[in-house]
Design a protein around this motif. Structure first.
Motif, PDB file in Angstrom:
ATOM      1  N   ALA A  25       0.836  -1.205   0.000  1.00 26.55           N
ATOM      2  CA  ALA A  25       0.000   0.000   0.000  1.00 26.55           C
ATOM      3  C   ALA A  25       0.870   1.254   0.000  1.00 26.55           C
ATOM      4  N   ALA A  26       1.913   1.262   0.802  1.00 25.88           N
ATOM      5  CA  ALA A  26       2.820   2.412   0.873  1.00 25.88           C
ATOM      6  C   ALA A  26       3.475   2.668  -0.483  1.00 25.88           C
ATOM      7  N   HIS A  27       3.858   1.603  -1.157  1.00 24.49           N
ATOM      8  CA  HIS A  27       4.465   1.748  -2.484  1.00 24.49           C
ATOM      9  C   HIS A  27       3.492   2.432  -3.444  1.00 24.49           C
ATOM     10  N   HIS A  28       2.265   1.953  -3.506  1.00 25.40           N
ATOM     11  CA  HIS A  28       1.279   2.502  -4.434  1.00 25.40           C
ATOM     12  C   HIS A  28       0.912   3.944  -4.090  1.00 25.40           C
ATOM     13  N   THR A  35       4.353   5.943   7.620  1.00 25.50           N
ATOM     14  CA  THR A  35       3.271   6.911   7.453  1.00 25.50           C
ATOM     15  C   THR A  35       1.929   6.204   7.516  1.00 25.50           C
ATOM     16  N   LEU A  36       1.824   5.066   6.853  1.00 25.15           N
ATOM     17  CA  LEU A  36       0.573   4.317   6.869  1.00 25.15           C
ATOM     18  C   LEU A  36       0.289   3.757   8.261  1.00 25.15           C
ATOM     19  N   ARG A  37       1.328   3.334   8.947  1.00 25.40           N
ATOM     20  CA  ARG A  37       1.131   2.839  10.315  1.00 25.40           C
ATOM     21  C   ARG A  37       0.633   3.968  11.224  1.00 25.40           C
ATOM     22  N   THR A  38       1.133   5.173  10.995  1.00 26.12           N
ATOM     23  CA  THR A  38       0.676   6.335  11.766  1.00 26.12           C
ATOM     24  C   THR A  38      -0.789   6.627  11.461  1.00 26.12           C
ATOM     25  N   TRP A  39      -1.167   6.563  10.187  1.00 26.28           N
ATOM     26  CA  TRP A  39      -2.565   6.760   9.829  1.00 26.28           C
ATOM     27  C   TRP A  39      -3.447   5.752  10.566  1.00 26.28           C
ATOM     28  N   ALA A  40      -2.990   4.508  10.623  1.00 27.68           N
ATOM     29  CA  ALA A  40      -3.769   3.463  11.288  1.00 27.68           C
ATOM     30  C   ALA A  40      -3.866   3.725  12.789  1.00 27.68           C
ATOM     31  N   CYS A  41      -2.770   4.120  13.383  1.00 29.14           N
ATOM     32  CA  CYS A  41      -2.716   4.350  14.829  1.00 29.14           C
ATOM     33  C   CYS A  41      -3.626   5.502  15.249  1.00 29.14           C
ATOM     34  N   PHE A  42      -3.527   6.609  14.531  1.00 29.66           N
ATOM     35  CA  PHE A  42      -4.300   7.799  14.899  1.00 29.66           C
ATOM     36  C   PHE A  42      -5.633   7.893  14.168  1.00 29.66           C
ATOM     37  N   ILE A  47      -7.251   6.588   4.217  1.00 30.15           N
ATOM     38  CA  ILE A  47      -7.671   5.185   4.100  1.00 30.15           C
ATOM     39  C   ILE A  47      -7.557   4.533   5.471  1.00 30.15           C
ATOM     40  N   LYS A  48      -8.543   3.735   5.816  1.00 32.98           N
ATOM     41  CA  LYS A  48      -8.505   3.027   7.093  1.00 32.98           C
ATOM     42  C   LYS A  48      -8.284   1.535   6.821  1.00 32.98           C
ATOM     43  N   PRO A  49      -7.281   0.952   7.456  1.00 38.29           N
ATOM     44  CA  PRO A  49      -7.007  -0.471   7.249  1.00 38.29           C
ATOM     45  C   PRO A  49      -7.881  -1.332   8.157  1.00 38.29           C
ATOM     46  N   ILE A  50      -7.878  -2.615   7.873  1.00 30.58           N
ATOM     47  CA  ILE A  50      -8.463  -3.562   8.822  1.00 30.58           C
ATOM     48  C   ILE A  50      -7.296  -4.248   9.512  1.00 30.58           C
ATOM     49  N   ARG A  51      -7.551  -4.739  10.689  1.00 29.26           N
ATOM     50  CA  ARG A  51      -6.503  -5.431  11.445  1.00 29.26           C
ATOM     51  C   ARG A  51      -6.834  -6.915  11.469  1.00 29.26           C
TER      52      ARG A  51
END
Length: 71
Positions: A25-28, A35-42, A47-51
């Protein structure tokens, strides 16, 4: 100048999986994995991931929407 395509990643237009791992996802999205992990954390990213068992999985449909590939 020719654009060099990273052979490790499939073009997002050809992606058949419904969700992809953070690295893909980060590549695309042209962002760093963290950055994507930060988006997920906060929960403040576009885009919101599923866990799944503690791992993040990003919806391909939403990535395509953000990139303007699919409406």
């Amino acid at each position: 100048m020719q654009k060099v395509i990273d052979q490790k990643f499939q073009p997002i237009e050809q992606e058949i999986r419904s969700h992809i791992p953070t690295k893909d996802a980060a590549h695309h999205l042209n962002r760093k994995d963290q950055t994507l992990r930060t988006w997920a954390c906060f929960e403040n990213g576009p885009i919101k991931p599923i866990r799944i068992n503690g791992r993040l999985s990003w919806p391909v449909k939403e990535i395509k929407k953000v990139l303007g590939v699919e409406v």
